[in-house]
Design a protein around this motif. Structure first.
Motif, short mmCIF file in Angstrom:
data_model
loop_
_atom_site.label_atom_id
_atom_site.label_comp_id
_atom_site.label_asym_id
_atom_site.label_seq_id
_atom_site.Cartn_x
_atom_site.Cartn_y
_atom_site.Cartn_z
N GLY A 62 91.82 203.33 22.30
CA GLY A 62 93.00 204.36 22.87
C GLY A 62 94.43 204.58 21.95
N ASN A 63 95.63 205.26 22.60
CA ASN A 63 96.41 205.39 21.83
C ASN A 63 97.92 205.76 23.79
N ILE A 64 99.15 204.76 23.52
CA ILE A 64 99.48 204.71 24.48
C ILE A 64 100.27 205.68 25.04
N ASP A 65 99.26 207.06 24.17
CA ASP A 65 100.77 207.73 24.58
C ASP A 65 99.86 208.22 25.81
N GLN A 66 98.28 208.25 26.51
CA GLN A 66 97.37 208.12 27.32
C GLN A 66 97.77 207.65 28.45
N LEU A 67 98.92 206.96 29.00
CA LEU A 67 99.87 206.23 29.88
C LEU A 67 100.77 207.66 30.80
N LYS A 68 101.12 208.30 30.04
CA LYS A 68 102.43 208.95 29.93
C LYS A 68 102.22 209.73 31.72
N PRO A 69 100.88 210.50 31.62
CA PRO A 69 100.75 211.28 32.99
C PRO A 69 101.03 210.79 34.27
N PHE A 70 100.54 208.75 34.03
CA PHE A 70 100.24 207.95 35.38
C PHE A 70 101.54 207.51 35.62
N ILE A 71 102.88 208.00 35.21
CA ILE A 71 104.22 207.10 36.07
C ILE A 71 105.24 207.66 35.74
N ASN A 72 105.97 208.38 35.82
CA ASN A 72 107.25 209.12 35.84
C ASN A 72 108.27 208.50 35.10
N TYR A 73 108.59 208.72 34.14
CA TYR A 73 109.85 208.29 33.46
C TYR A 73 111.03 209.52 32.72
N ASN A 74 112.57 209.54 32.87
CA ASN A 74 113.21 210.08 31.76
C ASN A 74 113.25 210.76 30.69
N ASN A 75 112.74 210.22 29.98
CA ASN A 75 112.45 211.23 28.28
C ASN A 75 111.97 210.07 27.52
N GLU A 76 112.38 209.62 26.14
CA GLU A 76 111.06 209.36 25.14
C GLU A 76 111.65 208.11 25.23
N ALA A 77 112.88 207.49 25.06
CA ALA A 77 114.00 206.52 24.88
C ALA A 77 113.45 206.02 26.15
N ASP A 78 113.30 206.36 27.15
CA ASP A 78 112.90 205.48 28.36
C ASP A 78 111.18 205.20 28.51
N PHE A 79 110.57 206.17 27.82
CA PHE A 79 109.44 205.47 27.68
C PHE A 79 108.51 204.58 26.49
N LYS A 80 109.36 204.22 25.88
CA LYS A 80 109.60 203.85 24.75
C LYS A 80 109.94 201.93 24.79
N LEU A 81 110.98 202.47 26.06
CA LEU A 81 111.48 200.92 26.93
C LEU A 81 110.87 200.18 27.50
N LEU A 82 109.90 201.40 28.10
CA LEU A 82 108.87 200.49 29.51
C LEU A 82 108.11 200.29 28.44
N ILE A 83 107.27 200.89 27.67
CA ILE A 83 106.34 200.02 26.25
C ILE A 83 106.53 199.07 25.90
N GLY A 84 108.13 198.79 25.15
CA GLY A 84 108.56 197.33 25.14
C GLY A 84 108.54 196.18 26.52
N TRP A 85 109.19 196.61 27.11
CA TRP A 85 108.50 195.69 28.86
C TRP A 85 107.55 195.08 28.95
N ILE A 86 106.49 196.18 28.45
CA ILE A 86 104.82 195.80 29.23
C ILE A 86 104.26 194.66 28.06
N LEU A 87 105.48 195.30 26.39
CA LEU A 87 104.57 193.95 25.88
C LEU A 87 105.09 192.47 26.19
N THR A 88 106.18 192.51 26.44
CA THR A 88 106.45 191.11 27.33
C THR A 88 105.91 190.77 27.93
N THR A 89 105.41 191.72 29.20
CA THR A 89 104.76 190.57 30.43
C THR A 89 103.53 189.60 29.36
N PHE A 90 102.69 190.19 28.10
CA PHE A 90 102.04 189.76 27.74
C PHE A 90 102.56 188.68 27.12
N ARG A 91 103.26 187.86 27.60
CA ARG A 91 103.95 186.44 26.74
C ARG A 91 104.64 185.36 27.55
#
Length: 260
Positions: free
Chosen positions: A138-167
């Motif tokens: 898979g590729n994390i960019d495949q998530l982009k069409p299903f969510i709304n975010y402002n810019n690439e920095a926000d998307f990276k922040l969101l991915i960082g948050w998702i990773l913490t939910t598995f801890r």
């Protein structure tokens, strides 16, 4: 008679002192609260199958059997830790897929695999739903069409948050989605919930008190709240305690001096 028909089980108490039964399946195990309707149904099933009875046992017989098992659990004084959806032990992360095959994803530094009998105890609640099996390539960019975010920095922040939910071994950040009406905040929230902890209640109303918040937290790994216009000081403190590993205690039902 009911206990004579029971399959292979193991009794233990949780770290909070509640009694549980570990039912051994063919390739896995199921953890059931001893005083739950689910375990009553389990007892009834085994009784009817092993005795060829066409009617369920009387309630007083079921209550007597459960009371006996509870006493055995107390006498054994065996305690084990319970987890909901996510667990970490011995440098490995385990993610409960919550499916009918009792499959769990084991994540290590080398990669991941799907197993059936993890070295941790997962508890499943009535609102939890199955998490889809992960696929390789898979590729994390495949998530982009299903969510709304402002810019690439926000998307990276969101991915960082998702990773913490598995801890389960670190303080967990609280994600706040801001936006105008119609900016897909609820849709994005549902997608994120589905990725991490699918539930019959994907988003809910923010509770008005700490007790209701604690009850919701016991039945889910990830809580998602919608249409939150303001947060009072008490709920704000409660959310912070949940995120950093605090606890909520209250008087045990029908007891004068016992806490739960």
């Amino acid at each position: 008679m009911i206990l004579d028909s029971l399959g292979e089980i193991e009794l233990f108490k949780s770290e909070l002192g509640m009694s549980y039964v570990k039912v051994k399946l063919e390739n896995s195990k199921e953890i059931i609260p001893l005083e739950s309707d689910r375990f009553k149904n389990y007892l009834t099933h085994f009784y009817m199958v092993n005795t060829n009875e066409i009617t369920a046992p009387q309630n007083n017989a079921l209550e007597s059997a459960i009371k006996t098992l509870k006493a055995r659990a107390f006498l054994q004084q065996k305690k084990e830790e319970l987890f909901t959806r996510i667990a970490k032990t011995r440098g490995k992360i385990y993610i409960d897929l919550n499916n009918s095959k009792y499959e769990v994803v084991e994540v290590t530094k080398e990669g991941w695999r799907i197993i059936n009998n993890p070295p941790v105890n997962f508890i499943r609640t009535n609102t939890m739903q199955a998490l889809l099996k992960p696929l390789e390539g898979g590729n994390i960019d495949q998530l982009k069409p299903f969510i709304n975010y402002n810019n690439e920095a926000d998307f990276k922040l969101l991915i960082g948050w998702i990773l913490t939910t598995f801890r389960s071994d670190i303080p967990l950040p609280i994600l706040i989605l801001n936006g105008e009406q119609g900016s897909a905040k609820s849709t994005t929230t549902k997608v994120l919930k589905e990725l991490v902890d699918p539930s019959m209640v994907p988003i809910r109303t923010l509770p008005k008190n700490e007790e209701d918040l604690a009850i919701a937290a016991r039945h889910s790994w990830l809580l998602s709240f919608d249409n939150v216009s303001n947060i009072n000081n008490d709920i704000s403190d409660s959310l912070c305690k949940m995120a950093t590993g605090g606890a909520y205690t209250t008087r045990k039902l029908f007891e004068n001096d016992e806490e739960t």
